[in-house]
Structures are given as C-alpha cells and as structure tokens.
Design an enzyme around this catalytic site. Structure first.
Site, PDB file in Angstrom:
ATOM      1  N   ASP A  14       3.329  -4.261   8.119  1.00  0.00           N
ATOM      2  CA  ASP A  14       2.103  -3.494   7.901  1.00  0.00           C
ATOM      3  C   ASP A  14       0.936  -4.456   8.134  1.00  0.00           C
ATOM      4  O   ASP A  14       0.622  -5.289   7.284  1.00  0.00           O
ATOM      5  CB  ASP A  14       2.085  -2.956   6.466  1.00  0.00           C
ATOM      6  CG  ASP A  14       0.772  -2.257   6.146  1.00  0.00           C
ATOM      7  OD1 ASP A  14      -0.134  -2.249   7.000  1.00  0.00           O
ATOM      8  OD2 ASP A  14       0.661  -1.731   5.024  1.00  0.00           O
ATOM      9  N   LYS A  34      -9.894   0.072  10.909  1.00  0.00           N
ATOM     10  CA  LYS A  34     -10.184  -1.133  10.109  1.00  0.00           C
ATOM     11  C   LYS A  34     -10.557  -2.300  11.026  1.00  0.00           C
ATOM     12  O   LYS A  34     -11.179  -3.257  10.607  1.00  0.00           O
ATOM     13  CB  LYS A  34      -8.977  -1.496   9.245  1.00  0.00           C
ATOM     14  CG  LYS A  34      -8.707  -0.445   8.152  1.00  0.00           C
ATOM     15  CD  LYS A  34      -7.642  -0.904   7.205  1.00  0.00           C
ATOM     16  CE  LYS A  34      -7.027   0.224   6.408  1.00  0.00           C
ATOM     17  NZ  LYS A  34      -7.839   0.669   5.276  1.00  0.00           N
ATOM     18  N   HIS A  66       0.873  -1.177   0.000  1.00  0.00           N
ATOM     19  CA  HIS A  66       0.000   0.000   0.000  1.00  0.00           C
ATOM     20  C   HIS A  66       0.913   1.231   0.000  1.00  0.00           C
ATOM     21  O   HIS A  66       2.010   1.193   0.544  1.00  0.00           O
ATOM     22  CB  HIS A  66      -0.831  -0.048   1.284  1.00  0.00           C
ATOM     23  CG  HIS A  66      -1.890   0.992   1.418  1.00  0.00           C
ATOM     24  ND1 HIS A  66      -1.607   2.286   1.777  1.00  0.00           N
ATOM     25  CD2 HIS A  66      -3.232   0.932   1.275  1.00  0.00           C
ATOM     26  CE1 HIS A  66      -2.729   2.982   1.847  1.00  0.00           C
ATOM     27  NE2 HIS A  66      -3.736   2.184   1.539  1.00  0.00           N
ATOM     28  N   CYS A  95      -4.876   2.443  -3.575  1.00  0.00           N
ATOM     29  CA  CYS A  95      -3.644   2.982  -2.974  1.00  0.00           C
ATOM     30  C   CYS A  95      -2.465   2.039  -3.164  1.00  0.00           C
ATOM     31  O   CYS A  95      -1.607   1.900  -2.261  1.00  0.00           O
ATOM     32  CB  CYS A  95      -3.824   3.305  -1.494  1.00  0.00           C
ATOM     33  SG  CYS A  95      -5.066   4.557  -1.209  1.00  0.00           S
TER      34      CYS A  95
END
Ligand SMILES: Cc1ncc(COP(=O)(O)O)c(C=O)c1O
Length: 401
Positions: free
Chosen positions: A197, A223, A120, A359
């Site tokens: 990540d 999220k 991302h 993204c």
C-alpha cells in the site's frame, strides 16, 4: 527559521484558500493540484472529450493516445519495466478490492494473510472480508514502540502458511516508513504474494517496484497531486496473470455471446467500462510536472518543514506525538484535551488539519486513543503555514485549559 516553498505558486488553490483564511495542512488526505494538471484536464474537455480504446474517430484516437501516454508515464514513475503492468483503477481502495476478489480463487481454508497493525482500512477490510468468506486466518504483524513493523516478529509470523502479505509503505497515522523491502523478501521466500500500500509512500521520494520486488504496488493519484477518481495498480506480469477478472462490462472483453464470454488480459481486462479518462490524462500531466521539479530540493524542503513541525508541537505543554514520525506528517494528542474539541477550535481559526481515527480504527484503539490530530505537509507548504498552526494551537489550548 523561515522556509519558503518555491513550488507554492504552481498550485493556484493555495492562494484561493489563503483568501478564504484557510491554511491547508491536510495533504495526506488529499493534495492540492498543480496548474499543469488543471491545464491538461481543461484542454481535454475544451478540445473534445472522447471514450478510449473503442472509437475510430480523431477525438477517440487522441484521447486513447493521451490515456496510454499516462500509463507509460506511471510505469516510468515506478520503474515498472513495462506499461502493460500498470492497471488504472478508481483509487487505491478499488485496487485493493480488485486484488481481494481477483486473487480469491488462490486461497484455501486455513491459509494465512499477513497484514500489519497499522493498516488503513483500505488495506485491511478487503483482506478481512476475504478471510471471513473462506475461513482464512488474518495474521497481524505487531509494531515496535517507534511505530515500525517489528522485523523479528515478522520473521516468525510469515511462514509457509502465508499466502499473501499486504503492508503499508508509509503509515498515514504515524508517519513512519516501514521495512517493506525486507518483508517482501521474507514473504516471497515463503512463496507468498506481496501487496504494498503506497498511498502515502508514493508522495515522498521515488520508488522502484522492480528493486522492491513486490508483486503488487498500489497508490491513488489524488495524494500525489493528481486528480481524484484514479488509482494505479502495478502488478508483475506473473502476478497479474494469476488475477481473475472481477468486474465485467465494456472493453474488458475479447468475445461475448449470450451464454459465455472471453476476457482480455491485464491491463485492459481489469479496466471494465469507461475509465476516468480526464483523470488519467491529468495524472500524466502531474507526473510530467513532478518529473520537472528538483526532487532533492523538494525532499530537503519537506524534511526541514517536518523538523519544524515536530519541534514546534513538542514545545507545547502536554503535547505528545503519536509514534515517532519520520516524514511529512505528525499526529498528536494533548493531555486532558479531547482531539475533537481541539480540532473544532483549529477549524474555527482556519487551520485545515484532520482529527479522529484516520481510517485506522484498530491502530488508534490499540494505542489506547480515541483519536488524534494529524498535521500533514506537502511541497507547497512553507513555514508561515506552521506559524499559523502554532498560533492557532496556542489560542485553542488557552481556551481549553
Ligand atoms: C495508507 C493509505 N492507504 C490507503 C488509502 C486509501 O486511499 P483512497 O481513499 O484514495 O482509495 C489511504 C487514504 O487515506 C491511505 O492513507
């Protein structure tokens, strides 16, 4: 097959969205929130907001206690070992930027930073810009045809020149789990720092940062069904000790004069200014809620829905899945149909999915695509959501062909 989510009623927005004719299938972008979070944040605002770590008064003490309780809960959620290894940021993106600035002093021209082809932008651009500032080499790990980081290539590309490895646990485009434990072991054996990540991975299953062995682990609360404006950065004590301070201001300081100052260590040293107090408290309530639900049942529910999603998409003529999604989301393209046109027709029918590059422009371009439509699932979705998606998709495709 009909699949009903027993957790749907815990998320009041689902009813509100339904009344507006909306079917929410974009939880990988942000998830809807449980009533427990809404109650906790409303309680905080209704009973006295206060700043944390600075006031002597009762509201300040209560807010600080709740804030630090959330730090403990976040640490327990990750099996961090101690809550002193949890830094609250304003989101995953701000955590990556913190790392890219805070670790900058460790790099020398010619050093290498290893990322993967599926990152991302949040876990690509901070490292790319760091590399440009210091003449470092950004090494990109290639993917297999299934959309997984190629471990043989990784073994060759992670070398003694590697100073840092930064990779995603779960791809936000491909829905594929990445072999992060092996990559971390490889990188640490070469003396490199490791950053994971977990913005997508954190939502599915439980993850243990001590077992993973990484130096840093990053996710966004929003999220994981929590409030927005809050990020969690786990760092091992030894790794946090290497971080230089990068944002300066209130509460991160030990002593300050006009010409010089000394700073607190982590975590408070990296939480300059007023933190997102209500959001952190809301995250704590969300983690309590998630701790109370049956994880095995939730994972099974999501897995069955995901199977239905992939099978249903593949039944449609001309639909091709991007990669080989394993969990919670599926991106797809349709032969001879532009994803933006299709997304427009789905939106008109109240289907909330995401279209475009997600993204991750370098990944989408390397796959030879201009974009894709992503459908993403959460524990509150059920099979009626998918039926609505498929009906809308059929109608849209009929119009477009
Ligand atoms: C894999 C991945 N990493 C990082 C991010 C950035 O998260 P945030 O926008 O909450 O900072 C996202 C958000 O979509 C993501 O999916």
């Amino acid at each position: 097959m009909s699949l009903i989510s027993p957790w749907r009623a815990d998320f009041p927005a689902l009813d509100a969205l339904e009344r507006e004719g909306q079917t929410y299938l974009d939880s990988a972008a942000t998830a809807q929130k449980p009533q427990a979070l809404i109650d906790a944040m409303a309680h905080y605002y209704a009973n006295g907001a206060a700043n944390v770590h600075r006031a002597q008064h009762l509201p300040g003490a209560k807010a600080t206690q709740a804030f630090e309780d959330s730090r403990r809960k976040a640490g327990e959620w990750l099996n961090a070992g101690s809550s002193g290894q949890i830094v609250f940021t304003h989101g995953a993106t701000s955590a990556f930027n913190l790392l890219a600035y805070g670790l900058e002093h460790l790099f020398r021209a010619g050093d290498e930073i290893v990322i993967s082809a599926l990152e991302h932008h949040a876990n690509l651009l901070p490292w790319q810009q760091l590399a440009r500032r210091h003449d470092l080499k950004l090494v990109v790990l290639p993917l297999t045809a299934q959309g997984v980081i190629d471990d043989e290539a990784a073994a060759a590309l992670i070398t003694s020149r590697t100073r840092l490895l930064a990779v995603s646990q779960l791809s936000n485009v491909l829905g594929t789990w990445q072999p992060v434990a092996q990559l971390v072991a490889l990188a640490r054996a070469r003396g490199a720092l490791t950053v994971i990540d977990a913005a997508q991975g954190i939502v599915h299953g439980r993850h243990d940062v001590q077992a993973l062995g990484c130096d840093f682990y990053v996710f966004s609360s929003h999220k994981l069904y929590g409030p927005d404006g809050v990020g969690v950065l786990f760092g091992r004590h030894e790794a946090l000790a290497q971080l230089h301070h990068w944002q300066f201001g209130g509460e991160m300081v030990l002593q300050a004069g006009y010409q010089d100052a000394t700073f607190r260590p982590a975590p408070l040293g990296f939480e300059a200014g007023t933190p997102p107090v209500s959001g952190v408290i809301g995250l704590g309530a969300t983690l309590d809620y998630l701790n109370d639900i049956n994880h095995v049942a939730a994972a099974e529910h999501e897995a069955r829905l995901h199977e239905l999603l992939c099978a249903g998409l593949l039944l449609r003529e001309g639909v091709r899945l991007v990669g080989d999604p394993q969990v919670a989301l599926a991106s797809f393209v349709v032969e001879d149909v532009h994803n933006a046109d299709l997304a427009h027709l789905l939106t008109e029918q109240g289907i909330a999915v995401r279209a475009g590059h997600h993204c991750a422009i370098p990944l989408i371009s390397s796959l030879g695509l201009s974009g894709a439509i992503r459908v993403s699932l959460a524990l509150y979705n059920d099979s009626t959501d998918l039926e609505r998606l498929f009906n809308a998709l059929d109608q849209a495709l009929e119009l477009l062909r």
